[in-house]
Design a protein around this motif. Structure first.
Motif, PDB file in Angstrom:
ATOM      1  N   CYS A 491      -8.296   9.036  -8.576  1.00 59.27           N
ATOM      2  CA  CYS A 491      -8.321   7.600  -8.863  1.00 59.27           C
ATOM      3  C   CYS A 491      -6.916   7.012  -8.855  1.00 59.27           C
ATOM      4  N   VAL A 492      -5.937   7.778  -9.375  1.00 59.50           N
ATOM      5  CA  VAL A 492      -4.552   7.306  -9.375  1.00 59.50           C
ATOM      6  C   VAL A 492      -4.047   7.150  -7.948  1.00 59.50           C
ATOM      7  N   VAL A 493      -4.371   8.135  -7.084  1.00 62.56           N
ATOM      8  CA  VAL A 493      -3.940   8.081  -5.686  1.00 62.56           C
ATOM      9  C   VAL A 493      -4.553   6.876  -4.982  1.00 62.56           C
ATOM     10  N   LEU A 494      -5.863   6.686  -5.171  1.00 66.32           N
ATOM     11  CA  LEU A 494      -6.529   5.570  -4.508  1.00 66.32           C
ATOM     12  C   LEU A 494      -6.046   4.225  -5.045  1.00 66.32           C
ATOM     13  N   THR A 495      -5.781   4.161  -6.349  1.00 63.89           N
ATOM     14  CA  THR A 495      -5.260   2.919  -6.927  1.00 63.89           C
ATOM     15  C   THR A 495      -3.885   2.590  -6.364  1.00 63.89           C
ATOM     16  N   SER A 496      -3.050   3.639  -6.220  1.00 68.24           N
ATOM     17  CA  SER A 496      -1.714   3.429  -5.662  1.00 68.24           C
ATOM     18  C   SER A 496      -1.794   2.946  -4.221  1.00 68.24           C
ATOM     19  N   ARG A 497      -2.704   3.545  -3.443  1.00 68.67           N
ATOM     20  CA  ARG A 497      -2.840   3.125  -2.051  1.00 68.67           C
ATOM     21  C   ARG A 497      -3.347   1.684  -1.963  1.00 68.67           C
ATOM     22  N   HIS A 498      -4.291   1.337  -2.837  1.00 66.24           N
ATOM     23  CA  HIS A 498      -4.802  -0.041  -2.851  1.00 66.24           C
ATOM     24  C   HIS A 498      -3.692  -1.035  -3.183  1.00 66.24           C
ATOM     25  N   LYS A 499      -2.836  -0.644  -4.124  1.00 63.27           N
ATOM     26  CA  LYS A 499      -1.712  -1.511  -4.496  1.00 63.27           C
ATOM     27  C   LYS A 499      -0.754  -1.678  -3.321  1.00 63.27           C
ATOM     28  N   ASN A 500      -0.490  -0.587  -2.599  1.00 65.55           N
ATOM     29  CA  ASN A 500       0.403  -0.659  -1.437  1.00 65.55           C
ATOM     30  C   ASN A 500      -0.183  -1.555  -0.343  1.00 65.55           C
ATOM     31  N   LEU A 501      -1.482  -1.432  -0.108  1.00 66.11           N
ATOM     32  CA  LEU A 501      -2.122  -2.277   0.907  1.00 66.11           C
ATOM     33  C   LEU A 501      -2.097  -3.747   0.498  1.00 66.11           C
ATOM     34  N   ASP A 502      -2.248  -4.007  -0.799  1.00 65.44           N
ATOM     35  CA  ASP A 502      -2.157  -5.392  -1.277  1.00 65.44           C
ATOM     36  C   ASP A 502      -0.765  -5.961  -1.034  1.00 65.44           C
ATOM     37  N   THR A 503       0.262  -5.116  -1.225  1.00 56.51           N
ATOM     38  CA  THR A 503       1.642  -5.560  -0.986  1.00 56.51           C
ATOM     39  C   THR A 503       1.846  -5.931   0.481  1.00 56.51           C
ATOM     40  N   VAL A 504       1.375  -5.078   1.371  1.00 56.46           N
ATOM     41  CA  VAL A 504       1.512  -5.348   2.803  1.00 56.46           C
ATOM     42  C   VAL A 504       0.703  -6.581   3.195  1.00 56.46           C
ATOM     43  N   ARG A 505      -0.483  -6.708   2.625  1.00 52.64           N
ATOM     44  CA  ARG A 505      -1.340  -7.850   2.960  1.00 52.64           C
ATOM     45  C   ARG A 505      -0.694  -9.169   2.525  1.00 52.64           C
ATOM     46  N   ALA A 506      -0.014  -9.147   1.368  1.00 48.54           N
ATOM     47  CA  ALA A 506       0.638 -10.366   0.897  1.00 48.54           C
ATOM     48  C   ALA A 506       1.709 -10.832   1.879  1.00 48.54           C
ATOM     49  N   VAL A 507       2.435  -9.882   2.469  1.00 46.53           N
ATOM     50  CA  VAL A 507       3.450 -10.235   3.454  1.00 46.53           C
ATOM     51  C   VAL A 507       2.783 -10.653   4.767  1.00 46.53           C
ATOM     52  N   TRP A 508       1.682  -9.995   5.107  1.00 40.89           N
ATOM     53  CA  TRP A 508       0.978 -10.292   6.361  1.00 40.89           C
ATOM     54  C   TRP A 508       0.481 -11.737   6.393  1.00 40.89           C
ATOM     55  N   THR A 509       0.036 -12.248   5.255  1.00 45.00           N
ATOM     56  CA  THR A 509      -0.498 -13.614   5.207  1.00 45.00           C
ATOM     57  C   THR A 509       0.562 -14.668   5.509  1.00 45.00           C
ATOM     58  N   THR A 510       1.845 -14.306   5.401  1.00 45.33           N
ATOM     59  CA  THR A 510       2.912 -15.256   5.734  1.00 45.33           C
ATOM     60  C   THR A 510       3.079 -15.415   7.233  1.00 45.33           C
ATOM     61  N   GLY A 511       2.459 -14.518   8.020  1.00 46.58           N
ATOM     62  CA  GLY A 511       2.552 -14.594   9.471  1.00 46.58           C
ATOM     63  C   GLY A 511       3.725 -13.845  10.062  1.00 46.58           C
ATOM     64  N   ASP A 512       4.512 -13.156   9.231  1.00 42.41           N
ATOM     65  CA  ASP A 512       5.671 -12.392   9.708  1.00 42.41           C
ATOM     66  C   ASP A 512       5.247 -10.939   9.925  1.00 42.41           C
ATOM     67  N   ILE A 513       4.894 -10.607  11.165  1.00 45.64           N
ATOM     68  CA  ILE A 513       4.390  -9.259  11.467  1.00 45.64           C
ATOM     69  C   ILE A 513       5.488  -8.218  11.281  1.00 45.64           C
ATOM     70  N   LYS A 514       6.707  -8.528  11.720  1.00 48.45           N
ATOM     71  CA  LYS A 514       7.813  -7.571  11.626  1.00 48.45           C
ATOM     72  C   LYS A 514       8.086  -7.199  10.169  1.00 48.45           C
ATOM     73  N   THR A 515       8.131  -8.192   9.284  1.00 54.02           N
ATOM     74  CA  THR A 515       8.371  -7.909   7.867  1.00 54.02           C
ATOM     75  C   THR A 515       7.215  -7.117   7.263  1.00 54.02           C
ATOM     76  N   SER A 516       5.990  -7.390   7.709  1.00 54.56           N
ATOM     77  CA  SER A 516       4.826  -6.638   7.216  1.00 54.56           C
ATOM     78  C   SER A 516       4.951  -5.158   7.571  1.00 54.56           C
ATOM     79  N   VAL A 517       5.345  -4.889   8.830  1.00 48.34           N
ATOM     80  CA  VAL A 517       5.509  -3.500   9.259  1.00 48.34           C
ATOM     81  C   VAL A 517       6.670  -2.845   8.512  1.00 48.34           C
TER      82      VAL A 517
END
Length: 647
Positions: A491-517
């Protein structure tokens, strides 16, 4: 005198895109060997004619991915089971839904039609086996005994028995007339994936993930022989129609076995990867395999395959006889199946008066008919395959012709391949069935993207021990509480991965693909990078040169991963980069230096040099892996050709 054309023993026939999303199940029609049904994550069931590019019919109605499909022997009915546990039966001649069967509490893993009566057997992840009367739209009987998912069901040729194989390492035989289990066949040390009845004798074969095939005597209820040393988990087996041998679809090969004594008659290399189903027609074996949304079909010429103790004569050889195998001991004569036109004793067959009486006029059936459709997408093929069965014809039906074999690339290679292998003349060592203990198996070099069990883990270690065989069913709350025990770390591993994906998604919504990657790479978690690349790969216009400088080092890591899905994503991304940017990179690097100062050109030149250096580093890895067999080998060989200009 003209040199005779040497044809191949095995060849790839066709590759199609079967669904808009991933293919989750498929089956070949055993009657003709020409009809293919596929189930997908898009909740559709599609029907295809082998070696034709267009879908004949698309069946809709399921609301969750289709996990299992099966055609009846005349290829007039098809049944499909979904992830939600519902089962739907379609009439292919009438092109409409026939029945919807509901009762399982989990995904449908296996299905089979009764050879004579209008009954269907279903096996599920809820460990239950159910026998359904299609006419009366009800469950005739429920068979309990397995403790894990039921992966395969097969009716005996006389329709009196039902064999089941499950993830609990067991094979069970059920008496349909008595409604109880006749016998259980232990011995496998891994999940049992497939079972097949001998077409004539009281003999049953089973294949397992422990890389063994076992043969069982159905009179004495004991093991006849055991074949070990398969190159991978056994998922597809098929007896020859006359019962002389058993075909096993292995990883990139077809093997032909005998069982008394156990021995390998022949082995044919076929680049089908993990074959999903086999059928025989016109002395040709048809094999189908799927990967993501693609389905590939392959053909093996059985006239050039050794199927008995005597080596088959190759048509290219002269009149000299090839070496003969030593004579086999005479096998004991077993009982032969009787094939009466009877069904199970409990349900009574109802006389069918007309086409309209095939369905009961209930409101639920009407709703099923509205929600389920049979879309005929190729009327010409549909009429050729299904409609003639409904009409009276004074001319005999046209028999399908064998698929023509392509010529061999090298005559000498073909003749060498036709020679019998010395290994095929040597009987396999007879295993000690009672005291044998399985040797520990090393983890595979590449972990497949779709697999039945976790690598390096046993599901039984996480489940509570069953003390009473016939315990009552657990309620959902109790089951969830038991599953969650000891899973805090996961559960800790999956929670950490979900948090990381949320971080990337927040940057992705700005439209900056390079910063997201960049943010995904900074997290230092390849699983997040893979998830992001799978999105970027769907739209080639998102790729930019500065994005390549960030992604290429990650692609090099993905290509060296032990996970199949990571390697596939890495190959797809690298292919897009090579097709889109390699000509630009080479042109810029080969151009003469400019006159004056051009800052943007200097920046572009710097990026091209960095990309070129990274691609050179990856090219050595691609070259080393281009010799692999199967799907990975072909992907790396394609990349190697695209990178030829780097050399």
């Amino acid at each position: 005198m003209a040199t005779p054309v040497v044809t191949k023993t095995a060849w790839k026939l066709q590759e199609i895109v079967a669904h808009a999303s991933n293919v989750s199940s498929l089956v070949l029609g055993k009657g003709s060997g020409r009809l293919l049904a596929t189930g997908g994550d898009d909740c559709r069931v599609n029907l295809w004619s082998i070696n034709k590019p267009n879908c004949i019919m698309s069946l809709t109605g399921h609301t969750s991915p289709v996990e299992s499909v099966r055609l009846n022997a005349p290829e007039e009915l098809i049944v499909a089971g979904s992830q939600s546990g519902s089962i739907r039966v379609w009439d292919l001649e009438a092109a409409k839904i026939l029945r919807t069967l509901v009762g399982h509490k989990a995904s449908i893993c296996s299905l089979d039609f009764h050879p004579y009566g209008e009954f269907v057997a279903s096996g599920s992840q809820d460990t239950n086996i159910k026998l359904w009367d299609i006419r009366r739209k009800g469950c005739v009987f429920r068979y309990r005994g397995h403790s894990e998912a039921v992966r395969c069901l097969r009716f005996s040729p006389d329709g009196k028995w039902l064999a089941s194989a499950a993830d609990d390492h067991s094979v069970k035989l059920w008496d349909l007339t008595a409604g109880k289990m006749m016998s259980e066949f232990p011995g496998h040390t891994g999940p049992v994936n497939v079972v097949e009845f001998h077409p004539n004798e009281y003999l049953l074969a089973s294949g397992s993930s422990d890389r063994t095939i076992r043969f069982w005597d159905l009179e004495k209820f004991q093991v006849v022989s055991c074949i070990e040393g398969e190159p991978g988990p056994v998922r597809s087996i098929l007896f020859n129609p006359d019962g002389c041998c058993l075909y096993s679809g292995c990883q990139d090969s077809l093997r032909v076995y005998g069982w008394e004594p156990e021995r390998c008659f022949d082995m044919v290399l076929v680049s089908w990867g993990k074959v999903a189903d086999l059928a025989i027609c016109n002395n040709q074996l048809i094999g189908v395999a799927f990967s993501q949304s693609n389905v590939s079909s392959y053909v093996v010429d059985l006239t050039r395959v050794t199927r008995t103790g005597t080596v088959a004569q190759d048509p290219v050889q002269d009149s000299r006889l090839l070496a003969q195998q030593p004579p086999l001991p005479t096998a004991p004569l077993r009982r032969i199946y009787e094939r009466p036109s009877t069904t199970c004793s409990k349900p009574q067959r109802v006389k069918q008066n007309s086409e309209s009486e095939r369905r009961s006029p209930s409101s639920e059936d009407d709703r099923d008919e509205r929600e389920s459709r049979a879309e005929i997408q190729n009327a010409e093929d549909y009429n050729e395959i299904f409609q003639p069965k409904n009409s009276i014809s004074r001319t005999p039906p046209r028999r399908s012709e064998p698929f023509p074999a392509p010529p061999e690339d090298d005559v000498a290679t073909a003749k060498e391949a036709a020679k019998p292998s010395p290994a095929t003349d040597t009987p396999l060592p007879v295993p000690n069935v009672v005291t044998s203990t399985p040797a520990p198996k090393a983890e595979p070099a590449i972990i497949p993207a779709t697999r039945n069990e976790p690598i390096g883990l046993k599901a039984s270690d996480f489940l509570p021990a069953v003390k009473i065989p016939q315990q009552t069913e657990l309620v959902d709350e109790d089951a969830m509480s038991q599953i969650r025990k000891g899973h805090d770390t996961m559960c800790v591993v999956l929670t950490s991965r979900h948090k990381n994906l949320d971080t990337v998604r927040a940057v992705w919504t700005t439209g900056d693909i390079k910063t997201s990657v960049d943010s995904a790479v900074a997290i230092n978690d390849l699983s997040v990078v893979v998830d992001l690349l799978n999105i970027v790969n769907q739209k080639a216009s998102l790729w930019k040169l500065d994005l390549c400088t960030t992604v290429l080092p990650q692609i090099e890591k993905l290509l060296q991963s032990k996970y199949e899905s990571y390697v596939q994503t890495g190959c797809t991304s690298l292919k897009l980069i090579l097709q889109r940017f390699l000509p630009l990179i080479t042109d810029i690097l080969a151009a003469p230096p400019p006159v004056g100062v051009d800052i943007s050109r200097e920046e572009r030149l710097l990026k091209c040099r960095l990309c070129y250096k990274q691609l050179k580093s990856i090219s050595g890895l691609v070259r080393s892996k281009s010799g692999l067999s199967g799907r990975h080998g072909s992907a790396f060989r394609e990349l190697h050709l695209l990178m030829a200009s780097l050399d």
